[in-house]
Scaffold this motif. Structure first.
Motif, short mmCIF file in Angstrom:
data_model
loop_
_atom_site.label_atom_id
_atom_site.label_comp_id
_atom_site.label_asym_id
_atom_site.label_seq_id
_atom_site.Cartn_x
_atom_site.Cartn_y
_atom_site.Cartn_z
N MET A 136 2.32 2.09 -3.36
CA MET A 136 1.30 2.62 -4.26
C MET A 136 0.89 4.02 -3.84
SD MET A 136 -1.13 -0.68 -4.66
CE MET A 136 -2.51 0.37 -5.06
N GLY A 137 0.73 4.20 -2.51
CA GLY A 137 0.14 5.44 -2.04
C GLY A 137 1.09 6.62 -2.06
N TRP B 22 -1.66 1.61 -10.09
CA TRP B 22 -1.49 0.36 -9.34
C TRP B 22 -0.77 -0.69 -10.15
CZ3 TRP B 22 -3.25 -4.38 -10.92
CH2 TRP B 22 -4.07 -4.39 -12.07
N TYR C 191 -11.65 -1.49 -4.83
CA TYR C 191 -10.55 -0.91 -4.06
C TYR C 191 -10.17 0.48 -4.60
CZ TYR C 191 -5.75 0.04 -2.66
OH TYR C 191 -4.61 0.64 -2.20
N LEU C 192 -10.02 0.56 -5.92
CA LEU C 192 -9.56 1.81 -6.51
C LEU C 192 -10.59 2.93 -6.36
CD1 LEU C 192 -7.84 0.53 -9.79
CD2 LEU C 192 -6.75 1.31 -7.68
N TYR D 178 -10.38 2.84 0.52
CA TYR D 178 -9.36 2.01 1.15
C TYR D 178 -7.95 2.59 0.94
CZ TYR D 178 -13.07 -1.46 1.46
OH TYR D 178 -14.22 -2.11 1.74
N LYS D 179 -7.66 2.90 -0.31
CA LYS D 179 -6.33 3.38 -0.64
C LYS D 179 -6.02 4.70 0.07
CE LYS D 179 -3.43 4.36 -4.67
NZ LYS D 179 -3.36 4.41 -6.13
N TYR E 133 0.84 -1.20 0.00
CA TYR E 133 0.00 0.00 0.00
C TYR E 133 0.87 1.25 0.00
CZ TYR E 133 -3.83 -3.10 1.38
OH TYR E 133 -4.76 -4.08 1.43
N TYR F 9 -6.58 9.30 -6.07
CA TYR F 9 -5.23 9.16 -5.54
C TYR F 9 -5.10 10.03 -4.29
CZ TYR F 9 -4.10 13.76 -7.47
OH TYR F 9 -4.08 15.10 -7.76
#
Length: 677
Positions: A5-6, A12, A51-52, A56-57, A2, A359
């Motif tokens: 990605m974050g 992703w 998810y996207l 969550y992200k 995570y 994002y």
């Protein structure tokens, strides 16, 4: 996963081949993908979409980076330099002292305080730097690497105090105590624009503030034993020193003057750095001497003197190097308003949508390099003993001399590497691919230093003597802990890395002096001296892809010194001192290269030139008017010294750097007011 990605805010799918399995497991843990359907493509796509497009992200990003905004906002955003009218340079001092009786014995004391402030400013300072280029045929040529104008200023404020008390508790014994605190702060600011490339200006902004504190404690005692006529003195001092450079800011950015566009970032020029530096430097210095006469012949000095001393120094240096980095969606620099560009709001967590994909990011954030070489220590210990005699053969000839033994131990290293026991040249001592290994600097050497002084009285009269003095002595100069430390530190003055040299050796010096001096009844005096000094392993400051120190094989300096005083009238006198010198250094010039962190010195040619740090002439002159009846004194002094070599180039194509002469005139007036002021 995570975090990768974050923090970057990237798509992703980067590294999808190796990341899909971990991503699927993450979706299972989040409850978005049933374990039984982990290999079902449609179920995986549905879980990925959930998810996207869900929170969550973003939530994971906030949790993982919760401390980033606070740490970024803890640092100030005052990157712009400002201008204001500086005060006149000044200093104020006050002192008071007296001698009184305590228990029937003399007690003397003095206390003083001084405060000073000075500002230096040059709005049109010029800066030039050269480099050597090589064409396809191997021919070397010198070109201008950078040239620009800069605003530079230096402001110094400081105060010091003195408290000294001495008590003569018996006719032959006394003790003294001294305390002297010193505090000063220096603020340096530089705005430099390099216009060497008309299509790409390079801006350098530096702000360097340093605060220094030094607390000096001293003890002194003097004793005389009437029966044996032995004199004894003991001295001990302890100095606690501390230097703090909080938030040394240094950054570079590029400007396209035609299109009025800017480039800024960690890979642009020197990048964007904030250094926090802390140094402690404590020194214990003590000595004891005893003197005993060996003859009772009136009018002739005959005695022996012996003494011991001990010096112990400890240094600890810590640096924290924070570089400023940018997230994927960070704003661009549109003008030279750095305060707005580095606004504290840019350190917040920000969310957005890119190509329909949410994002989270942070526009700007700091990282600390955590380099082990930023934490070093140094230890110095010197033990010495001397024995000398002072013997008048007859009223005309007097000889003094003796021998001094000094055992010196100096050691410096990186705290981590020393604690792990890494040997010299261990590849694990690497801390930068472009710099040598951080080897320990070590000196363990006994020096035996003789001296001899002969005084021949050409005219043996008390008020108008003429003396001929002949001296020889051996002395040493040892590298400092800083010079022995291989660690590189970015320097404000040089605008480049300064690193030490753990291979430095002790400098050995032979000193020869011949002096003729004459005194006259009217108060005039005159002297002429000839001197010669021979150096082995003289230490010089050298530019070699950075600034460092090196030993040179052999150096020498010789010259003549003229000194005298002329009483013009009862109230007016003139003093002057002129030194003319010729110096020469001879050594094999080498090209300094680094291969796997190991230093290599490739011989190039043999060099003969002026000696580092030596001026060909020095002139001091002073005219003084004194009126005892009115308590008025006026002094005018003048000083100048010739050009001195201050930085040596390791390439024959690049010139050495000299400090040019400066003519300095000082005028001082003082007036006594009454009996006590």
């Amino acid at each position: 996963y995570y975090n990768s990605m974050g923090v970057t805010g990237d798509n992703w799918g980067e590294g999808q081949q190796s990341g899909d399995t971990y991503f699927k497991l993450g979706l299972v843990q989040l409850g978005l993908l049933p374990p039984a359907l982990i290999d079902n493509a449609s179920a995986f796509q549905a879980a990925k979409s959930a998810y996207l497009n869900g929170n969550y992200k973003a939530e994971a990003f906030r949790i993982l980076n919760a401390g980033v905004p606070g740490s970024g906002k803890a640092m100030s955003d005052n990157w712009n330099s400002t201008k204001s009218q500086g005060p006149v340079n000044f200093s104020n001092s006050f002192s008071i002292g007296n001698q009184i009786k305590l228990f029937g014995r003399d007690l003397g004391f003095i206390a003083g305080y001084r405060y000073g402030s000075s500002v230096q400013y040059d709005p049109t300072s010029e800066s030039y730097r050269l480099r050597v280029d090589q064409d396809p045929n191997g021919n070397l040529s010198t070109v201008i690497a950078s040239s620009g104008l800069q605003d530079v200023s230096k402001e110094v404020n400081g105060w010091s105090a003195l408290f000294n008390v001495a008590y003569k508790f018996s006719p032959n014994h006394s003790i003294g105590l001294l305390f002297m605190p010193n505090f000063n702060g220096t603020n340096n600011v530089r705005d430099l624009v390099d216009e060497n490339d008309p299509n790409n200006f390079i801006w350098t902004k530096s702000q360097f503030y340093e605060q220094r504190k030094q607390l000096v404690y001293q003890f002194k005692s003097e004793h005389y034993l009437p029966k044996t006529k032995i004199k004894m003195e003991s001295h001990a001092s302890y100095t606690r020193g501390k230097s703090i450079a909080p938030d040394f800011r240094n950054l570079q950015y590029y400007e396209d003057p035609i299109n009025k566009s800017f480039q800024i970032g960690g890979t642009i020029g020197d990048g964007i750095h904030r250094f926090y530096r802390y140094l402690t430097d404590n020194v214990l210095d003590s000595r004891f001497t005893a003197e005993m006469p060996i003859s009772k012949v009136p009018g002739m000095t005959r005695k022996i003197k012996a003494g011991i001393s001990y010096l112990k120094g400890e240094k600890n240096y810590n640096q924290y190097d924070y570089s400023l980095n940018f997230g994927k969606y960070a704003p661009v620099l549109l003008n030279d308003d750095l305060n707005s560009f580095f606004a504290l709001s840019n350190f917040d967590i920000t969310s957005g949508v890119d190509q329909n994909i949410p994002y989270s990011t942070i526009y700007q954030y700091y990282t600390e390099n955590g380099n082990a070489a930023n934490n070093t220590f140094g230890e110095t210990e010197t033990k010495s003993f001397f024995l000398m005699g002072d013997y008048a053969i007859n009223p005309i000839i007097r000889i003094s001399g003796g021998i001094r033994l000094e055992q010196a131990n100096i050691y410096t290293d990186v705290v981590k590497f020393d604690s792990l026991g890494y040997a010299k040249d261990d590849i694990r001592r690497t801390y930068s691919p472009s710099l040598p290994l951080a080897n320990p600097g070590k000196i363990d050497e006994l020096s035996i230093l003789p001296s001899l002084n002969v005084i021949y009285k050409l005219r043996d009269e008390e008020l108008t003597p003429i003396n001929l003095r002949i001296n020889y002595s051996q002395t040493v100069a040892r590298p400092s802990v800083r010079e022995l430390s291989d660690i590189a530190v970015f320097d404000f003055e040089f605008r480049t890395a300064v690193f030490g040299n753990s291979n430095l050796k002790i400098v050995n010096i032979d000193n020869y002096d011949l002096r003729l001096e004459s005194y006259f009844k009217n108060g005039d005096d005159a002297s002429i001296s000839f001197y010669y000094k021979n150096f082995k392993n003289h230490i010089e400051l050298i530019n070699s892809g950075g600034v460092t120190w090196q030993n040179v094989d052999k150096s020498r300096i010789y010259g003549i010194e003229l000194e005298g005083k002329k009483v013009i009238t009862k109230n007016l006198d003139f003093r002057a001192n002129l030194t003319l010198s010729k110096s020469e250094t001879e050594y094999i010039r080498t090209r300094f290269e680094i291969d796997g962190g190991v230093k290599n010195y490739i011989p190039l040619d043999t060099v003969k030139r002026d000696m580092f740090g030596q001026a060909p002439y020095v002139l001091n002159a002073m005219m003084t008017y004194t009126s005892d009846s009115s308590g008025f004194t006026a002094t005018v002094s003048y000083n100048v010294q010739g050009p001195r070599l201050v930085i040596v180039s390791d390439l024959k194509e690049l010139p050495n750097i000299y400090e040019m002469p400066r003519h300095m005139v000082d005028i001082k007036l003082s007036k006594r007011l009454g009996r006590h002021f």
